[in-house]
Design a protein around this motif. Structure first.
Motif, PDB file in Angstrom:
ATOM      1  N   HIS A   1      34.593  38.152  46.411  1.00 34.52           N
ATOM      2  CA  HIS A   1      33.934  38.851  45.107  1.00 34.52           C
ATOM      3  C   HIS A   1      32.488  38.157  45.018  1.00 34.52           C
ATOM      4  O   HIS A   1      31.998  38.137  44.007  1.00 34.52           O
ATOM      5  CB  HIS A   1      34.460  38.571  43.697  1.00 34.52           C
ATOM      6  CG  HIS A   1      35.985  39.327  43.858  1.00 34.52           C
ATOM      7  ND1 HIS A   1      37.138  39.203  44.552  1.00 34.52           N
ATOM      8  CD2 HIS A   1      36.259  40.701  43.119  1.00 34.52           C
ATOM      9  CE1 HIS A   1      38.118  40.168  44.401  1.00 34.52           C
ATOM     10  NE2 HIS A   1      37.444  40.952  43.412  1.00 34.52           N
TER      11      HIS A   1
ATOM     12  N   ILE B   1      31.293  34.824  45.315  1.00 35.91           N
ATOM     13  CA  ILE B   1      31.153  33.649  44.769  1.00 35.91           C
ATOM     14  C   ILE B   1      31.282  32.798  45.902  1.00 35.91           C
ATOM     15  O   ILE B   1      32.211  32.587  46.646  1.00 35.91           O
ATOM     16  CB  ILE B   1      32.322  33.346  43.671  1.00 35.91           C
ATOM     17  CG1 ILE B   1      32.096  34.360  42.492  1.00 35.91           C
ATOM     18  CG2 ILE B   1      31.873  31.638  43.179  1.00 35.91           C
ATOM     19  CD1 ILE B   1      33.336  33.937  41.498  1.00 35.91           C
TER      20      ILE B   1
ATOM     21  N   LYS C   1      31.855  28.448  38.394  1.00 39.17           N
ATOM     22  CA  LYS C   1      32.996  29.153  38.204  1.00 39.17           C
ATOM     23  C   LYS C   1      34.046  27.943  38.304  1.00 39.17           C
ATOM     24  O   LYS C   1      34.224  27.392  39.400  1.00 39.17           O
ATOM     25  CB  LYS C   1      33.127  30.388  39.088  1.00 39.17           C
ATOM     26  CG  LYS C   1      32.135  31.291  39.048  1.00 39.17           C
ATOM     27  CD  LYS C   1      32.273  31.991  37.665  1.00 39.17           C
ATOM     28  CE  LYS C   1      31.247  33.379  37.581  1.00 39.17           C
ATOM     29  NZ  LYS C   1      31.352  33.872  36.343  1.00 39.17           N
TER      30      LYS C   1
ATOM     31  N   ASN D   1      37.411  41.008  37.722  1.00 40.75           N
ATOM     32  CA  ASN D   1      36.348  40.330  38.832  1.00 40.75           C
ATOM     33  C   ASN D   1      36.155  38.933  38.318  1.00 40.75           C
ATOM     34  O   ASN D   1      35.616  38.943  37.193  1.00 40.75           O
ATOM     35  CB  ASN D   1      34.989  41.223  38.667  1.00 40.75           C
ATOM     36  CG  ASN D   1      34.129  40.920  39.712  1.00 40.75           C
ATOM     37  OD1 ASN D   1      33.730  39.610  40.229  1.00 40.75           O
ATOM     38  ND2 ASN D   1      33.419  41.570  40.204  1.00 40.75           N
TER      39      ASN D   1
ATOM     40  N   LYS E   1      33.743  37.361  38.845  1.00 39.41           N
ATOM     41  CA  LYS E   1      32.203  37.167  38.554  1.00 39.41           C
ATOM     42  C   LYS E   1      31.941  37.349  37.124  1.00 39.41           C
ATOM     43  O   LYS E   1      31.117  36.882  36.518  1.00 39.41           O
ATOM     44  CB  LYS E   1      31.404  38.040  39.294  1.00 39.41           C
ATOM     45  CG  LYS E   1      30.893  37.406  40.751  1.00 39.41           C
ATOM     46  CD  LYS E   1      29.560  38.344  41.136  1.00 39.41           C
ATOM     47  CE  LYS E   1      29.011  37.540  42.418  1.00 39.41           C
ATOM     48  NZ  LYS E   1      27.928  37.963  42.897  1.00 39.41           N
ATOM     49  N   ASP E   2      33.014  38.165  36.389  1.00 36.06           N
ATOM     50  CA  ASP E   2      33.018  38.067  35.121  1.00 36.06           C
ATOM     51  C   ASP E   2      33.617  37.427  34.009  1.00 36.06           C
ATOM     52  O   ASP E   2      33.713  37.115  32.760  1.00 36.06           O
ATOM     53  CB  ASP E   2      33.433  39.804  34.556  1.00 36.06           C
ATOM     54  CG  ASP E   2      32.492  40.886  35.523  1.00 36.06           C
ATOM     55  OD1 ASP E   2      31.555  40.403  35.696  1.00 36.06           O
ATOM     56  OD2 ASP E   2      33.356  41.702  35.966  1.00 36.06           O
TER      57      ASP E   2
END
Length: 332
Positions: A108, A110, A157, A186, A188-189
């Motif tokens: 995704h 990262i 993260k 996701n 990233k969110d």
């Protein structure tokens, strides 16, 4: 020959006095085993206190990852266990599953450098080592919030393994966004990406249980462990680790009723009255209860015979990185 508990306790005490050994017992052990412990406590407390103990042998009454933690922090000690019982949560993740979780985040967008892994102490040494190699660290249920707050300062993260409930509960407390791998979100969110592991015992508590006690005893307090589902923690009056629960409940006025959502054996020995188990079924950890007085006696006898059984050994590289992950936590 079958011995009574009284006879076994007598034989155990004779061997304890004879041998260079410290018997260690976790809070969740059955009463008769807990009572013969020289050192008692929760998992990290036991690992750190035995590190400062001078005995050659540590006889650890608990589950496998706890014995490993003692060996990781005290590699020169000889750690034996009456039963190398398996923690169901710890078994839900291994090195391969950890690497797959990292790969999921990379898929995704990262990068590995943008991930800071944190593993709950309820994990085996190989997972702690993988986390340590990636620059991550260990946490406990009592210090998870502190650890995550420090980790977030790096702007990365957080991959939190293996307990989804603890990860989500801490995220909720801190006003952070969290997800569970596999829930379709996701990464990233989200700030905290949780592995989908859990404690089967702490999944037994329900909102119906809370409603039952609140209706039956108006004014009762509900105190639970953060391994419970977030909806249970949100509906409770107090959420804390094993040690924090003990402190909170023991400081309550004697007349104050409290229902507790954690392992039965610990709750059962907390206070003589006005303390209830928050469940319609007995929330007893089956693997924690595998260890018996006879197991302890036979393990001590094996040491006395010069043939120790169930000794914990950890591969050198795993030992190195798991210790680094633990020491990063202790430094905070």
């Amino acid at each position: 020959m079958q011995f009574t508990n009284e006879q076994l306790i007598e034989k155990i005490n004779e061997l304890k006095n004879k041998l260079d050994v410290t018997v260690v017992a976790h809070f969740y052990q059955r009463d008769e085993v807990f009572d013969i412990g020289d050192i008692t406590g929760d998992s990290l407390e036991l690992a750190t206190r035995t590190r400062d103990d001078d005995a050659e042998f540590v006889l650890f009454c608990g589950v496998g990852f706890m014995g490993q933690s003692v060996k990781v922090l005290s590699p020169n000690k000889r750690v034996v266990m009456p039963k190398i019982a398996c923690c169901a949560m710890a078994k839900m993740i291994d090195g391969l599953y950890f690497e797959e979780s990292v790969a999921f985040m990379q898929e995704h967008g990262i990068t590995k450098e943008e991930i800071l892994p944190i593993t709950y102490i309820n994990s085996n040494a190989d997972v702690k080592a993988k986390v340590g190699e990636m620059g991550g660290l260990v946490c406990t249920s009592s210090n998870a919030k502190i650890i995550i707050a420090e980790a977030l300062k790096e702007g990365k993260k957080i991959l939190f393994v293996p307990d989804r409930c603890l990860g989500q509960n801490i995220a909720n407390q801190m006003g952070l966004e969290s997800m569970i791998i596999g829930d379709g979100q996701n990464p990233k969110d989200n700030d905290i990406i949780c592995y989908d592991g859990f404690c089967s015992v702490h999944q037994l508590f329900s909102l119906d249980d809370i409603e039952f006690y609140r209706n039956k005893f108006p004014g009762i307090l509900i105190a639970v462990h953060p391994e419970c589902d977030p909806e249970i923690c949100d509906a409770s009056d107090f959420v804390g680790s094993t040690s924090q629960l003990i402190k909170y409940i023991k400081e309550l006025p004697a007349e104050q009723k409290v229902a507790v959502g954690t392992e039965f054996n610990m709750v059962n020995r907390l206070r003589p009255s006005n303390t209830y188990v928050l469940s319609s079924t007995k929330p007893e950890c089956p693997t924690m209860n595998e260890t018996t007085l006879e197991d302890v006696y036979l393990t001590l006898k094996a040491i006395d015979d010069g043939k120790p059984i169930n000794e914990i050994h950890i591969e050198e590289k795993t030992q190195k990185w798991a210790k680094i992950a633990l020491e990063r936590m202790l430094a905070l």
